[in-house]
Design a protein around this motif. Sequence first.
Motif, PDB file in Angstrom:
ATOM      1  N   CYS A  17     -21.868 -61.354 -15.929  1.00 61.55           N
ATOM      2  CA  CYS A  17     -22.886 -62.370 -15.605  1.00 61.55           C
ATOM      3  C   CYS A  17     -22.298 -63.514 -14.777  1.00 61.55           C
ATOM      4  O   CYS A  17     -22.804 -63.836 -13.697  1.00 61.55           O
ATOM      5  CB  CYS A  17     -23.481 -62.969 -16.883  1.00 61.55           C
ATOM      6  N   LEU A  18     -21.212 -64.116 -15.259  1.00 63.33           N
ATOM      7  CA  LEU A  18     -20.702 -65.345 -14.634  1.00 63.33           C
ATOM      8  C   LEU A  18     -19.920 -65.072 -13.354  1.00 63.33           C
ATOM      9  O   LEU A  18     -20.172 -65.708 -12.323  1.00 63.33           O
ATOM     10  CB  LEU A  18     -19.857 -66.130 -15.642  1.00 63.33           C
ATOM     11  N   TRP A  19     -18.997 -64.125 -13.400  1.00 64.01           N
ATOM     12  CA  TRP A  19     -18.233 -63.824 -12.183  1.00 64.01           C
ATOM     13  C   TRP A  19     -19.105 -63.086 -11.177  1.00 64.01           C
ATOM     14  O   TRP A  19     -18.896 -63.207  -9.964  1.00 64.01           O
ATOM     15  CB  TRP A  19     -16.966 -63.048 -12.521  1.00 64.01           C
ATOM     16  N   TYR A  21     -22.248 -63.775 -10.731  1.00 58.92           N
ATOM     17  CA  TYR A  21     -23.012 -64.860 -10.089  1.00 58.92           C
ATOM     18  C   TYR A  21     -22.140 -65.597  -9.069  1.00 58.92           C
ATOM     19  O   TYR A  21     -22.599 -65.944  -7.979  1.00 58.92           O
ATOM     20  CB  TYR A  21     -23.546 -65.828 -11.143  1.00 58.92           C
ATOM     21  N   ALA A  22     -20.859 -65.817  -9.427  1.00 61.29           N
ATOM     22  CA  ALA A  22     -19.922 -66.472  -8.492  1.00 61.29           C
ATOM     23  C   ALA A  22     -19.772 -65.639  -7.225  1.00 61.29           C
ATOM     24  O   ALA A  22     -19.789 -66.172  -6.106  1.00 61.29           O
ATOM     25  CB  ALA A  22     -18.561 -66.661  -9.169  1.00 61.29           C
ATOM     26  N   ILE A  25     -22.922 -65.963  -5.015  1.00 60.26           N
ATOM     27  CA  ILE A  25     -22.951 -67.227  -4.249  1.00 60.26           C
ATOM     28  C   ILE A  25     -21.997 -67.135  -3.059  1.00 60.26           C
ATOM     29  O   ILE A  25     -22.327 -67.532  -1.949  1.00 60.26           O
ATOM     30  CB  ILE A  25     -22.572 -68.434  -5.147  1.00 60.26           C
ATOM     31  N   ALA A  28     -23.528 -64.966  -0.407  1.00 56.95           N
ATOM     32  CA  ALA A  28     -24.638 -65.675   0.245  1.00 56.95           C
ATOM     33  C   ALA A  28     -24.094 -66.705   1.235  1.00 56.95           C
ATOM     34  O   ALA A  28     -24.593 -66.824   2.353  1.00 56.95           O
ATOM     35  CB  ALA A  28     -25.514 -66.356  -0.805  1.00 56.95           C
ATOM     36  N   GLY A  29     -23.057 -67.433   0.844  1.00 55.65           N
ATOM     37  CA  GLY A  29     -22.424 -68.421   1.717  1.00 55.65           C
ATOM     38  C   GLY A  29     -21.773 -67.762   2.913  1.00 55.65           C
ATOM     39  O   GLY A  29     -21.875 -68.234   4.045  1.00 55.65           O
ATOM     40  N   SER A  32     -24.429 -66.593   5.291  1.00 53.09           N
ATOM     41  CA  SER A  32     -25.052 -67.762   5.921  1.00 53.09           C
ATOM     42  C   SER A  32     -24.160 -68.308   7.041  1.00 53.09           C
ATOM     43  O   SER A  32     -24.629 -68.628   8.133  1.00 53.09           O
ATOM     44  CB  SER A  32     -25.297 -68.828   4.852  1.00 53.09           C
ATOM     45  N   ARG A  36     -24.830 -68.368  11.140  1.00 51.94           N
ATOM     46  CA  ARG A  36     -24.720 -69.613  11.920  1.00 51.94           C
ATOM     47  C   ARG A  36     -23.764 -69.439  13.097  1.00 51.94           C
ATOM     48  O   ARG A  36     -24.028 -69.884  14.194  1.00 51.94           O
ATOM     49  CB  ARG A  36     -24.245 -70.754  11.011  1.00 51.94           C
ATOM     50  N   GLN A  39     -25.479 -67.418  15.787  1.00 53.59           N
ATOM     51  CA  GLN A  39     -26.466 -68.221  16.521  1.00 53.59           C
ATOM     52  C   GLN A  39     -25.778 -69.184  17.467  1.00 53.59           C
ATOM     53  O   GLN A  39     -26.204 -69.392  18.591  1.00 53.59           O
ATOM     54  CB  GLN A  39     -27.341 -68.983  15.542  1.00 53.59           C
TER      55      GLN A  39
ATOM     56  N   TRP B  10     -10.396 -71.693  -7.559  1.00 51.02           N
ATOM     57  CA  TRP B  10     -10.879 -70.431  -8.127  1.00 51.02           C
ATOM     58  C   TRP B  10      -9.735 -69.592  -8.684  1.00 51.02           C
ATOM     59  O   TRP B  10      -9.915 -68.859  -9.661  1.00 51.02           O
ATOM     60  CB  TRP B  10     -11.702 -69.661  -7.091  1.00 51.02           C
ATOM     61  N   ALA B  86     -27.779 -68.808 -15.880  1.00 50.97           N
ATOM     62  CA  ALA B  86     -26.697 -67.812 -15.991  1.00 50.97           C
ATOM     63  C   ALA B  86     -25.893 -68.033 -17.283  1.00 50.97           C
ATOM     64  O   ALA B  86     -25.627 -67.078 -18.028  1.00 50.97           O
ATOM     65  CB  ALA B  86     -25.786 -67.906 -14.778  1.00 50.97           C
ATOM     66  N   PHE B  87     -25.543 -69.280 -17.545  1.00 54.01           N
ATOM     67  CA  PHE B  87     -24.773 -69.593 -18.755  1.00 54.01           C
ATOM     68  C   PHE B  87     -25.609 -69.365 -20.018  1.00 54.01           C
ATOM     69  O   PHE B  87     -25.111 -68.867 -21.020  1.00 54.01           O
ATOM     70  CB  PHE B  87     -24.252 -71.043 -18.707  1.00 54.01           C
ATOM     71  N   VAL B  90     -25.621 -65.820 -20.972  1.00 53.37           N
ATOM     72  CA  VAL B  90     -24.366 -65.426 -21.634  1.00 53.37           C
ATOM     73  C   VAL B  90     -24.358 -65.890 -23.095  1.00 53.37           C
ATOM     74  O   VAL B  90     -23.910 -65.154 -23.980  1.00 53.37           O
ATOM     75  CB  VAL B  90     -23.147 -65.990 -20.858  1.00 53.37           C
ATOM     76  N   LEU B 192     -15.431 -73.053 -14.383  1.00 51.70           N
ATOM     77  CA  LEU B 192     -16.385 -72.103 -13.796  1.00 51.70           C
ATOM     78  C   LEU B 192     -17.759 -72.746 -13.639  1.00 51.70           C
ATOM     79  O   LEU B 192     -18.404 -72.600 -12.590  1.00 51.70           O
ATOM     80  CB  LEU B 192     -16.475 -70.847 -14.664  1.00 51.70           C
ATOM     81  N   LEU B 196     -19.346 -73.355 -10.021  1.00 54.37           N
ATOM     82  CA  LEU B 196     -20.582 -72.666  -9.626  1.00 54.37           C
ATOM     83  C   LEU B 196     -21.649 -73.664  -9.180  1.00 54.37           C
ATOM     84  O   LEU B 196     -22.355 -73.410  -8.198  1.00 54.37           O
ATOM     85  CB  LEU B 196     -21.112 -71.821 -10.794  1.00 54.37           C
ATOM     86  N   LEU B 203     -24.023 -74.513  -0.811  1.00 58.40           N
ATOM     87  CA  LEU B 203     -24.783 -73.468  -0.116  1.00 58.40           C
ATOM     88  C   LEU B 203     -26.173 -73.984   0.247  1.00 58.40           C
ATOM     89  O   LEU B 203     -26.650 -73.806   1.367  1.00 58.40           O
ATOM     90  CB  LEU B 203     -24.899 -72.229  -1.019  1.00 58.40           C
ATOM     91  N   ARG B 214     -29.248 -77.741  14.639  1.00 60.08           N
ATOM     92  CA  ARG B 214     -29.799 -76.860  15.658  1.00 60.08           C
ATOM     93  C   ARG B 214     -30.987 -77.531  16.367  1.00 60.08           C
ATOM     94  O   ARG B 214     -31.153 -77.422  17.566  1.00 60.08           O
ATOM     95  CB  ARG B 214     -30.248 -75.549  15.021  1.00 60.08           C
TER      96      ARG B 214
END
Lengths: 45, 217
Positions: A17-19, A21-22, A25, A28-29, A32, A36, A39, B10, B86-87, B90, B192, B196, B203, B214
């Motif tokens: 679950c936690l890693w 989710y990390a 992210i 996704a970054g 993204s 960019r 573009q 990390w 998320a937490f 868990v 963590l 996060l 992000l 832009r």
Amino acid sequence: MSPLQHAMLGYAAAAVCLWGYALWIWLAGYSSRAARRQQHNEVKP
Amino acid sequence: MNRTFIILYWLVTAAAFAFGLWLAFAYAPREQTMGDVQRIFYLHLPVAINTFLACLVVFIGAVGYLWQRRSVWDDLADAAARVAVAFGAVVLLTGMIWGHSAWGVWWTWSPRLTFSLALWLLYVVYLVLRSSIESRQKRATVGSVYALIAFLDVPLVYFSTRIIPEIHPTSVTLEPQMKTTLAFWFLPVTLLCVGLIVARFRLARGVPQALAKRSEA
């Protein structure tokens, strides 16, 4: 399932679950930033 | 933010998790009543406390937005709410696994468990509600008001075992090695949680900033 297996299952579920989710992210970054950059390159040939 | 710092952050978090696993499974002695399943406790409690921390950040973000009407507060609340979900998942999962071994059932409708499930659902609804509103300002306002109300469940979860007698343990007697293990586990879990929230916040802030640059160009 033994008590030790229960404990290990708990830690495994938390790690997923936690890693997970990390990682999501971070991906996704990354996508993204890549979009960019693309573009930016299209605007400035 | 410095790239080297982020990588180091990390790496330290991952290393702390690895060391924590060694503490939980090799260093800490076996608990006499429940046996090895009690080892979940070292993860379960810090994750639960950090869920409250994430909910508190959502609350601060909501108050900040309603006070200043700046999107930065709303982005912070959104990032923290995702981490709280998320937490919270868990906490529920580890609690259920622990309960299955200790009590023989996956779930029981005790006050602590019920309020914990309600808390998780409240923040899931918060995210669903936000995604259903297109206007950024309206989304932030509605979300902030909702987040203030949702936060009321946090003290209910915390104090539920003290107010109503129930199956969930209120206090646990720990040996010194167990105390050390539990204290250490707050480090990787908090790192963590903070990491996060910051990563999700950056992000969210990166996308509108890029759009603004832009449009200026």
